[in-house]
Design a protein around this motif. Sequence first.
Motif: not given
Length: 721
Positions: A131-160
């Motif tokens: 999730r990285g820096f993303a704060t989209s939508g409702d209050r996210p479940v916080e986590g101790p290991h937030l790193s960087y943002w990465k998009s959902n791989p299932y939206l890449a051509g390999k899967f779509t």
Amino acid sequence: MVLQGRCVRAIVLAAAASLSLAAQSGNITVDVTPGHAINSFDPDSALGSSIDVLSKSGIDKVYSPHILQESLSAGWGPITFRNNTELRMAAWHWTENGAWSDPVHKSGYFTGSAELKEPLRYILSYSLPHRGFATSGDRPVEGPHLSYWKSNPYLAGKFTGESDALHPQWVVLDMRAAQPVSAVRIAWKSPYAKTYQVDYWVGGDALDFDDGPKGEWKTFAKGQVNNAQGGTVVLKLADAPVSTRFVRVWMTESSNTCDEHGSDDVRNCVGYAMEELKAGSVDAGGNFVDVTQAAPQPAAQGAGGGRGNRNLPTWCVSSIDPWHAATDANTGGGGQHSGFDIFFTSGLTNNLPAMIPVTLLYGTPDDAAAQIAYIEKRGYPIAYIEMGEEPDGKHAIPEDYGALYLQWAAAIHKVDPKLKLGGPVFEGVNEDIRVWPDAQGRTSWMGRFVAYLKAHNRLGDLAFVSYEHYPLGRCNTTWNDLYREPQLMKHIIDVWREDGVPKDVPQMVTESSVAAGLTGPMSQIFGALWLADSIGSFFEGGGAAYYHSPIQPQPTQQTCEGYASWSNFEADRDYNIGGYTAFYWAAHMINLEWVAHRSGMHQLYPSSGDLKDDRGHVLVTSYAVHRPDGAWSLMLVNRDHDNPHTVRVAFQDSKSKKTGSFAGPVTWTTFGSDQYVWKDDGPNSRADPDGPPIGKSVAGGAQASYELPKASITVLRGRIP
């Protein structure tokens, strides 16, 4: 009547201002012409409740015999399982038995096991490091290991199976107020964007998908980037700064280089990843200047979730990679869900098929399929499957949701092709959801989602459309809002039809209450009348199933309009029930008086009343069903806060040109402000009197008139010749 509390006083003043007429007589007309029924429904599949997130201790208490008995006593039939974990941007483990894609490090993409082992009692949520820096939508479940943002791989051509350019991924920086921008600094991770553009927004709130973003994106003069090489880059976008609140990076081609987790899993090597996005300028020395640090921040703007609570800049993203690890488990005091075994075996489902969610935005199709396989192996009956949770609230683009929907549908239907799948599980809105226009200029979220399914010849995978219903504001409710509910309910049904939802695709309200935030009127008589009108008008509008939330007790809490409870009960934080709320008694009137559960299909016929106040408000609404036992049942809602009224009831057949009336004895049952008064007394708030409904047998006949007490729900039940 003695009424206490700030909200009650406000409603009384509004009621006085509505100029309702003194007690008078009116007429209710029911069109019983054969063939004129406007809807049909079976209460055992159409009138239900829900269960949502709980703590572990809460689950233990809610599933105790006493609480279960009380919860079921409101009379609701089926139940829908809400997914608060996905609502809060986290992965859920419907079971802890399963396999990680990286078993050595117990990380990656988790697939639950359909093997039958110990019964499942709790479902845990897991924060998403990417999730990285993303704060989209409702209050996210916080986590101790937030790193960087990465998009959902299932939206890449390999899967779509489609070009990445058809599913652009994006990050929007909201600086909370207009700032002068002529440069950005982007710290890319792998995979990075090879082709992207940087845009600025001209207009109002670019992220307001509820009312529709009013404005347009424009690309900076030097904002188009091709053949990018990743790394940390400073881009000078324009010679002169542009004043804007929102900056967007729009990505259309990936490097397809692998992230820090390696190349063993293709999901690590598709999509886009970013560690930082800043906006500002470049000074005379060639140094980047972050404008959000240099400028003073204004008062918070925007609404909801991660965007409206602080003055600091926020980042909204198109999607999130569901990669996580065992160490990201949220094992604290809250945020758990009921395990499917305790859910199905406790009795809470009334031994009826239940509506079940699968996590879609932050899960995998294999895990969703395994969850359904497990439930079916246990022999638990599934009525419907909701795909994901509130994609509009996460600012998902409809084509992205559609691409995920089709992948998940294919996986689940391999398990059981007969299962009925649906969504999109919209937030409770009163108008169409509007997003940034596509290449054809289309802005309707639902319209574009339906069009995506049609374009892929997969509209048949949409067995129902579901959405939440929270129509009113939480801090400004007046009695006059009661008069709006039938129109609000029918309007949103019409909106989805106009967007292209086929008439043969059922619409379902799978979560509902007066407002999206807890508010005082929920526990006042207002809440009872609202619920009766909401359900009656929903079926009049052609709806198929309505679930009122929640079934379990919830603690009474302070709101901006007095103390109240979400639920059917006045209860403390340990779920000890001290009394009933207006919602409980309204449910009693709907489920135990108006309709008959365990009896079959009910036919709803058109009915109307002629009682109005001086402002034209309809004072008495009417909902008429012909029950399987042959009886006619009328639910009459007297929305006049101060005055009782009497009505005569006529049953008209336009084909035979005959008008009839109730014959023989008529069962008259009522619940209203004479039986229930909410005392707003801080933590000791309660109802006194607290029901129950009262009833009697009265004579029918052409000259019979029926009393409707002030602010009440009355059910008349009898037969006609």
